[in-house]
Enzyme design. Structure first.
Site, short mmCIF file in Angstrom:
data_model
loop_
_atom_site.label_atom_id
_atom_site.label_comp_id
_atom_site.label_asym_id
_atom_site.label_seq_id
_atom_site.Cartn_x
_atom_site.Cartn_y
_atom_site.Cartn_z
N ASP A 171 2.76 -4.57 8.05
CA ASP A 171 1.58 -3.72 7.91
C ASP A 171 0.37 -4.63 8.14
OD1 ASP A 171 -0.69 -2.54 6.86
OD2 ASP A 171 0.29 -1.72 5.10
N HIS A 191 0.86 -1.18 0.00
CA HIS A 191 0.00 0.00 0.00
C HIS A 191 0.90 1.24 0.00
CE1 HIS A 191 -2.86 2.91 1.79
NE2 HIS A 191 -3.82 2.08 1.44
N GLN A 217 -4.79 -5.01 7.13
CA GLN A 217 -5.83 -5.91 6.63
C GLN A 217 -5.91 -7.22 7.40
OE1 GLN A 217 -8.11 -5.08 4.53
NE2 GLN A 217 -7.22 -3.16 3.84
N LYS A 271 -10.63 -0.34 10.62
CA LYS A 271 -10.85 -1.53 9.78
C LYS A 271 -11.22 -2.73 10.63
CE LYS A 271 -7.42 0.00 6.40
NZ LYS A 271 -8.02 0.35 5.13
N CYS A 302 -4.75 2.56 -3.63
CA CYS A 302 -3.47 3.01 -3.05
C CYS A 302 -2.36 1.99 -3.28
CB CYS A 302 -3.60 3.32 -1.56
SG CYS A 302 -4.76 4.62 -1.20
#
Ligand code: PMP
Length: 418
Positions: free
Chosen positions: A212, A135, A215, A238, A376
């Site tokens: 990261d 991303h 998600q 999220k 992104c």
């Protein structure tokens, strides 16, 4: 029945619960005036009553600034904020709450590492290993640091199916890398990367690894200790929490050695015009008044997800993914981008001859919300030689009816454009 932070008793659905059982916890999903098949969960999740109520309860009954007041409200607000930190630490299997730094979200968490650890440790010739599927928030901060330090960025390739090339990764890391920064789950491809293995390889060659987790935290059990990473960044919004709050987890010894991120109140120990000294971790990294309500809301989200159990959430979403992909494959001219063997509930797709934005616009008229664009991830779009995709991303509260709505909406798109 369990007592939630909201003070309101919250139903724990009996296992094995279904999407339909929990959907009613989300007011926006059950609203009859604006019905929507919400399939943009990778962008942000919806919020259950428990989270909305916890945030409101803070403002209604506890609002005061933290860490400074000796009076009851401030003490209560401080306790709620710090217990949110402890709850979030436990949720991700972090060894100690002090290693959890509240940030605005995943983006700020990565920027914090880049601008503190990065500027302190990277120098001309240092290598940062990224991947083709990152991303922008896990690319641009490193480019900014590289521009200031002379470090260089190298990129792990992906296969057409959307899996990382592990042999190439190891070669890049073995070539003296200082840091690896990689996404746990791709927000475009849905690929679940083998991050424990990536961490072992990084450490074997003396590099640190940042994950990261934007998600992953909401879609599978995450245990920092088992993953073996050095930094883990994620966003609250999220994972059923409010916007504007997220966190960085980092190894305590790294945090102790890192310089502060921003200057201001709360992050100092002493201030004089001759110079200042820093507060202890985590406060050293939390300058100014933080998002207290956000942290409390995120804590309620963690309670909510924990009640449902992350393993059950992952299982429910795996079933939804399988049936959604099966249904989408029956649509003429539809191509799924991202067919990794380990995949989370994100489906990017193209329809022959129809621009993704047109897909999104017609689906919206059919009350189906999907994301269209580059998500992104422009370097990943470049790799596939496409400008954009349409993306349906599922959460545990999506039902088979949402998938039916997507499929019939796509037939409508074809009728209009072909
Ligand atoms: N990384 C990934 C993989 C993401 O999907 C996102 C959000 N789309 C981010 C980072 C950035 O998250 P945020 O905008 O909440 O900071």
């Amino acid at each position: 029945m369990t007592q939630a932070i909201t003070g309101k008793s919250i139903r724990k659905p009996s296992p094995p619960w279904t999407s339909a059982d929990v959907r009613t916890d989300f007011p926006i999903l059950t609203s009859t005036d604006r019905p929507v098949a919400y399939l943009d969960n990778a962008a942000t999740s919806q919020k259950p009553d428990a989270v909305i109520a916890a945030t409101a309860r803070y403002y209604k009954s506890m609002n005061a600034n933290i860490h400074r007041g000796v009076y009851r409200l401030s003490v209560e607000a401080t306790e709620a904020y710090e217990s949110a930190r402890a709850k979030i630490a436990a949720f991700i299997g972090a060894p100690h709450p002090r290693e959890v730094i509240f940030t605005r979200g995943c983006t700020e968490a990565i920027n914090l590492v880049a601008m503190t650890w990065g500027l302190q440790n990277l120098k001309a010739g240092s290598t940062i290993v990224l991947t083709q599927m990152e991303h922008h928030s896990n690319i641009v901060p490193w480019q900014m640091v590289a521009a200031r330090t002379g470090a260089r960025i190298v990129v792990t390739p992906v296969s057409p199916q959307g899996e990382l090339d592990l042999a190439a990764y190891e070669r890049l890391v073995a070539d003296g890398a200082a840091l690896v920064a990689v996404t746990h789950i791709s927000n475009v491809l849905g690929t679940i990367n083998p991050v424990a293995e990536l961490a072992q390889i990084a450490h074997r060659h003396g590099a640190l690894i940042l994950l990261d987790g934007a998600q992953s935290v909401a879609h599978m059990p995450v245990n920092i200790a088992e993953l073996g990473c050095d930094f883990f960044a994620f966003s609250g919004h999220k994972m059923c929490g409010p916007t504007g709050i997220g966190a960085l987890w980092a190894r305590g010894d790294l945090l102790d050695a890192m310089p502060p991120y921003q200057g201001g109140g709360d992050m100092i120990s002493t201030v004089s015009f001759e110079g200042s000294t820093w507060n202890i971790v985590p406060h050293k990294f939390e300058a100014g008044t933080p998002d207290i309500a956000g942290a409390i809301g995120l804590s309620a989200a963690v309670d909510y997800l924990s009640r449902l159990e992350m393993a059950r959430i992952a299982a429910v979403e795996a079933d939804l993914l399988a049936s959604a992909e099966k249904a989408l494959r029956t649509i003429p001219g539809l191509r799924i981008i991202g067919e990794a063997r380990q995949k989370a509930s994100v489906i990017s797709f193209l329809l022959d001859g129809i621009h993704p934005h047109d897909i999104g616009t017609i689906l919206d008229q059919e009350h189906v919300a999907v994301r269209t664009g580059h998500h992104c991830c422009q370097p990943l779009m470049d790799y596939y030689h496409i400008p954009a995709t349409a993306r349906a991303s599922l959460a545990f509260y999506n039902t088979p009816a949402d998938i039916d709505a997507l499929v019939s909406g796509l037939h409508r798109v074809i009728e209009v454009f072909r």
